[in-house]
Design an enzyme around this catalytic site. Sequence first.
Site: not given
Length: 94
Positions: A23, A41
């Site tokens: 990320r 997520n």
Amino acid sequence: MTESERARLIARVHGQVQGVGFRWWTRSRALELGLVGSATNLPASRVEVVAEGPREDCEKLLEALRSGRTPGRVDHVAELWMEPKGGLTGFVER
């Protein structure tokens, strides 16, 4: 489509992409391209990337997600293109 046309990309990234800096890496690439959005997520070890900006730059981000140069291991990236909704600022990790 013109290069300046704005778009919203939703990319669901499957593979080993949680707990490996994916990320953060995605956020860095998006900010380099001047995109706004998020990397979040999801269950089953997936990450959802939402990016808005010029379609050409969203395509560059999608290409980077599929490049094999990401942290972790990307097995598959499912893409969905939409009209931009706006209201996003910056690029956040969730």
